[in-house]
Write an enzyme that holds these catalytic residues in place. Structure first.
Site, PDB file in Angstrom:
ATOM      1  N   GLU A 149       4.546 -25.650 -23.987  1.00  0.00           N
ATOM      2  CA  GLU A 149       4.939 -26.935 -24.571  1.00  0.00           C
ATOM      3  C   GLU A 149       6.410 -27.055 -24.954  1.00  0.00           C
ATOM      4  O   GLU A 149       6.802 -28.030 -25.603  1.00  0.00           O
ATOM      5  CB  GLU A 149       4.059 -27.282 -25.786  1.00  0.00           C
ATOM      6  CG  GLU A 149       2.591 -27.430 -25.409  1.00  0.00           C
ATOM      7  CD  GLU A 149       1.699 -27.883 -26.548  1.00  0.00           C
ATOM      8  OE1 GLU A 149       0.586 -28.344 -26.272  1.00  0.00           O
ATOM      9  OE2 GLU A 149       2.120 -27.758 -27.721  1.00  0.00           O
ATOM     10  N   GLU A 174      -4.748 -28.647 -21.179  1.00  0.00           N
ATOM     11  CA  GLU A 174      -5.151 -28.599 -22.587  1.00  0.00           C
ATOM     12  C   GLU A 174      -5.691 -29.964 -22.993  1.00  0.00           C
ATOM     13  O   GLU A 174      -5.076 -30.992 -22.696  1.00  0.00           O
ATOM     14  CB  GLU A 174      -3.969 -28.260 -23.516  1.00  0.00           C
ATOM     15  CG  GLU A 174      -3.649 -26.804 -23.677  1.00  0.00           C
ATOM     16  CD  GLU A 174      -2.712 -26.554 -24.863  1.00  0.00           C
ATOM     17  OE1 GLU A 174      -2.784 -27.337 -25.839  1.00  0.00           O
ATOM     18  OE2 GLU A 174      -1.918 -25.617 -24.796  1.00  0.00           O
TER      19      GLU A 174
END
Length: 901
Positions: free
Chosen positions: A463, A562
């Site tokens: 991320e 995710e």
């Protein structure tokens, strides 16, 4: 000299030691804090927290508020020390090394009072020269650890040019600051699903190694396809050799040999070794007539594994060091190409030239204290993934590069591993020392992990591209600080990590971040304008504010790596970390364990959208009812989203689709608390995990409404087309065990595809089926062979939220006819029990609880619309029928409506 070495070898054998490995320093050590007021015995591998607990100095660190109460442990400095004996003949070796496989994290090492080296990276193997400090007989070693919290704080303070965000975790996490300044498990400073313990200790093996000439330190094997005629496979064997200092003056000449064990296949190369560290590559050609088998992901074929033995034969000294490595033959390709009818690029994996829909979850560290994770528990977790029809796990970048047994078992079970490098949710410093440290870390970990066919991708971080691109840290994407961060990001992941990986391994793709836009990110100079673009790469998606039953809110992405919703673990798991006064919804313990901002309210909001709230019962019963409802809500949320991704694999709608991956967050837990996991800390399956076994089934149906239409998709992961299968759609009422109406469609089910097989108007179906109103009915769907035999699980579509359901009554469900099955091998059970379940009325979300017995059921959390079903319970430890009957309870949704006491 030969006589001396023979005597030494004899001594080492008598001592139970290995000539190659030298002296094993694992076992009991002395542990002392820097104040000198705590002195205990500890164990290596291990850490100070578990040593203090074993010595009775502290209680269970996971109990109640101890993660904060025991923070003093991580803020002190600790020393591990011990004495050991060295046989006199060992000093004759040309090289004597202290081999530290894992030090956690900042340490200075002394042997016999003399400094020999220091560490500052949990993920690196360290080797220190002991030639001048060891003596015959009794020796002493001390490893002085510095608090990781203090070290990180000091490193941050010394970085004065500009801040490197984030400074600290959100207050709700009760964590510590600046983990990005230390090469240590990032989540050990806290995360939104776990505690901050910032451990210290010798967390992997430590030993002394002696050798005269050379040692094969590592072997990295990668496979690629040959020409298909004379060569079916090419095996590149990269051999890393440490050469004794004497050889730099007198080079070693000999033959490096690689032998495929069990076959008459080998390759030799004459080499001259002189540098302290040498790297030699051998290429072995495997002809088609050798007949080696491929390694396949689970569900697609066998997991064939082979041993390759590498040896160095010196012309003067004969055969020297050897090393045997296990590997598999398989190819990986990340396909990013144009898709007809859609802008952007595809993003999917081919294994052995076959496109694979990757279905699974994300893996986090299984315990804050790594020495408590046993190989048996690791296997249990990985087997649980396979039992839920998963074929992929992403090893997340804020934890650790996992222990060898994770990758060994994944190889064996056929679980594909998407491997992040250990950088997560932060910017990182890029000074020369930090980058040099990282470069060595990456080299070591790629070589260690890269032999495993299960590992199918390297990913630079978790991320961090998205954090930079979408302004997580308060830069407006036009300030000098943003451009500084961007330059630092490129330097770390693109200029250092990427070339280091690709210099060692080009058999797997390197993805700079997750999420990212893949090739499009590269085109945008490594930081995409929108890393969440559904037309490229992989996407992370979390949305707690909208109705998770509304599939139109989910991104129709190429690959969902995710997504998730929280739930509470079972009461049986929570009670091990709490006391009676904690067992209410708004207790201090419950609030303390919730590390995600507004997490408890978000769970309650999802529950209230679709389910009645509990009534009656005492506070403990209400607590248990909420735990149950949180798991129901989580299971339904992830089911809806996962099914959306699975049915999107073969279609493009409004320019998006062709989804080829669904990895929900997260598989496992690090402790007892509310998280996104489907398997609780300790191994108990949540309702979500039982649902995953169905929504990840190789063949399944997805049933849903699209505006006024009821649609059914048939989804198949099978590599072979199935002709003349039947899709069955049934309409039921909540007050009957018999369907009102049955519709069937016969079709040919395409291989590796999702196809719409039913598309009818919902209101017309309800009317034609004789259902008086939406509130009284629901649909089920399934795929059948020969029109009647189920070919995959039965799916259900609820037409309304359960507050509005009519005809749904409280069912009386009983467990009867419990027997022990003689064959307990299924699910690796110690005991397998068969039981019969009877109900007086249709019941949604039927949940069986085995109390304090460890194990799982063959199904759970299901819709029971037949009067009797048969299930099995797979106990992890031996149990009797009487033990099971004493513990087992069963409930369904309407049981939360209780009489007031």
């Amino acid at each position: 000299m030969a006589g001396v070495k023979f005597v030494l070898l004899f001594i080492l054998v008598i001592l139970g030691l290995s000539y190659e490995e030298g002296i094993d320093l694992n076992g009991e050590w002395n542990v002392e804090n820097n104040k000198g007021d705590i002195k205990i015995r500890g164990k290596v591998p291990g850490c100070v927290h578990t040593d203090l607990m074993a010595a009775g100095k502290i209680g269970d660190p996971y109990y109640r508020f101890n993660d904060v109460e025991y923070r003093w442990i991580a803020k002190e400095n600790w020393t591990y020390s011990r004495e050991f004996d060295v046989p006199g003949g060992m000093l004759d070796f040309n090289e004597l090394l202290l081999l530290c496989e894992g030090l956690d994290t900042v340490a200075t090492i002394f042997v016999n009072g003399k400094f020999v080296g220091q560490s500052d990276n949990m993920f690196k193997r360290y080797m220190f020269d002991l030639k001048s400090v060891l003596k015959s007989g009794r020796n002493a070693i001390a490893v002085n650890f510095t608090s990781a919290i203090t070290y990180a704080m000091e490193k941050n303070a010394s970085h004065t040019q500009y801040m490197v965000p984030p400074d600290c975790p959100p207050a709700v996490q009760k964590g510590e600051c600046h983990p990005n300044f230390i090469r240590k498990e990032q989540c050990s400073f806290s995360w939104d699903w776990g505690p901050a313990f910032a451990t210290q200790g010798i967390w992997k093996n430590i030993s002394i190694q002696g050798y005269d000439n050379s040692v094969i330190r590592d072997v990295l094997i990668t496979t690629r396809k040959g020409d298909g005629r004379s060569v079916s496979w090419k095996v590149d064997v990269n051999v890393f050799i440490d050469v004794a200092s004497t050889a730099t003056n007198t080079p070693l000449t000999g033959i490096l040999n690689a032998q495929l064990e069990g076959f008459q296949v080998s390759v030799n190369k004459t080499v001259t070794l002189s540098a302290p560290k040498e790297s030699v590559t051998l290429t072995m050609n495997i002809s088609p007539d050798i007949g080696v088998g491929k390694w396949w992901p689970v569900g697609y074929g066998r997991q064939m594994l082979y041993n390759l033995r590498v040896s160095f034969i010196n012309k003067e000294l004969g055969e020297g060091p050897t090393k045997t490595v296990k590997f598999g033959f398989r190819t990986v390709e990340l396909v990013q190409e144009k898709i007809p009818g859609s802008p952007g690029l595809s993003f999917y994996f081919k294994i052995n030239d076959l496109p694979i829909f990757m279905k699974g979850s994300n893996w986090i560290p299984a315990d804050a204290f790594k020495n408590r994770i046993t190989p048996e528990y690791t296997r249990y977790l990985l087997q649980s993934a396979v039992d839920a029809n998963m074929n992929t796990l992403r090893v997340w970048g804020g934890g650790i590069y996992e222990h060898d047994d994770v990758y060994d078992i994944a190889d064996e079970l056929g679980i594909m591993i998407w491997q992040d490098f250990m950088f997560a949710c932060a910017m990182y410093p890029v000074d020369d020392d930090f980058l040099g440290n990282v470069r060595e870390e990456i080299q070591q970990q790629v070589v260690r992990i890269g032999n495993h066919p299960a590992v199918i991708a390297w990913s630079g971080n978790n991320e961090n591209e998205a954090a930079l691109a979408t302004n997580w840290y308060g830069t407006d994407n036009s300030s000098w600080l943003y451009y500084t961060f961007r330059a630092d990001y490129v330097k770390l992941y693109i200029d250092v990590i990427k070339p280091e990986v690709e210099s060692l391994d080009q058999s797997r793709p390197f993805i700079s971040s997750s999420p990212s836009n893949g090739k499009e990110t590269v085109m945008e100079h490594s930081v995409a304008h929108d890393p969440y673009d559904n037309h490229y790469g992989d996407v992370h998606y979390y949305n707690y504010l909208t109705d998770c039953w509304d599939w139109t809110t989910f991104p129709k992405t190429r690959f969902a790596s995710e997504y998730g919703f929280q739930s509470w673990p079972s009461f049986h798991t929570l009670k091990n970390a709490s006391e009676e006064g904690d067992w209410t919804l708004n207790s201090g313990f419950n609030n303390h364990r919730q590390h995600h901002g507004d997490g408890n309210a978000q769970m309650m909001d999802q529950v209230m959208l679709h389910f009645p709230l509990p009534t009656g019962g005492d506070s403990l019963q209400q607590y248990k009812d909420f735990i149950y409802l949180s798991q129901v809500a989580q299971a339904m949320c992830i089911k809806t989203e996962s099914e959306f991704y699975r049915r999107s694999r073969s279609e493009i709608v409004n320019g998006t689709g062709h989804t080829m991956g669904a990895l929900y967050w997260q598989l496992n837990d690090i402790w007892q608390g509310p998280t996104w996991s489907s398997v609780e800390y300790g191994g108990r399956w949540k309702m979500l995990h039982y649902y995953a076994a169905k929504f990840f089934a190789p063949v399944m149906t997805v049933i849903f409404e699209d505006k006024e239409q009821l649609k059914v998709y048939a989804v198949s992961d099978l590599a072979i087309k199935q002709n003349q299968v039947t899709s069955q759609l049934q309409l039921w009422t909540w007050s009957s065990f018999k369907p009102l109406q049955n519709w069937t469609v016969t079709f040919d089910m395409e291989a590796n595809a999702a196809m719409m097989v039913i598309n009818m108007t919902t209101t017309q179906l309800i009317k034609n089926g004789g259902c008086p109103a939406r509130e009284t009915c629901y649909f089920t769907s399934a795929v059948c062979l020969n029109k009647t035999r189920l070919f995959g699980p039965v799916n259900a579509h609820f037409l309304i939220s359960f507050q509005s359901a009519k005809g749904l009554t409280k069912a009386k469900i009983t467990v009867t006819n419990v027997t022990v099955l003689p064959d307990a091998s299924k699910a690796r059970a110690a005991t397998t029990l068969r039981l019969e379940l009877k109900t007086t009325a249709p019941a949604p979300f039927v949940w069986l609880d085995a109390g304090d017995l460890e194990g799982r059921f063959s199904d759970n959390g299901f819709l029971m619309n037949t009067e009797t079903i048969t299930l099995e319970f797979y106990a992890r430890k031996s149990v009797t029928v009487a033990m099971f009957q004493k513990e087992v309870t069963v409930q369904s949704l309407m049981d939360i409506k209780r009489e007031n006491y």
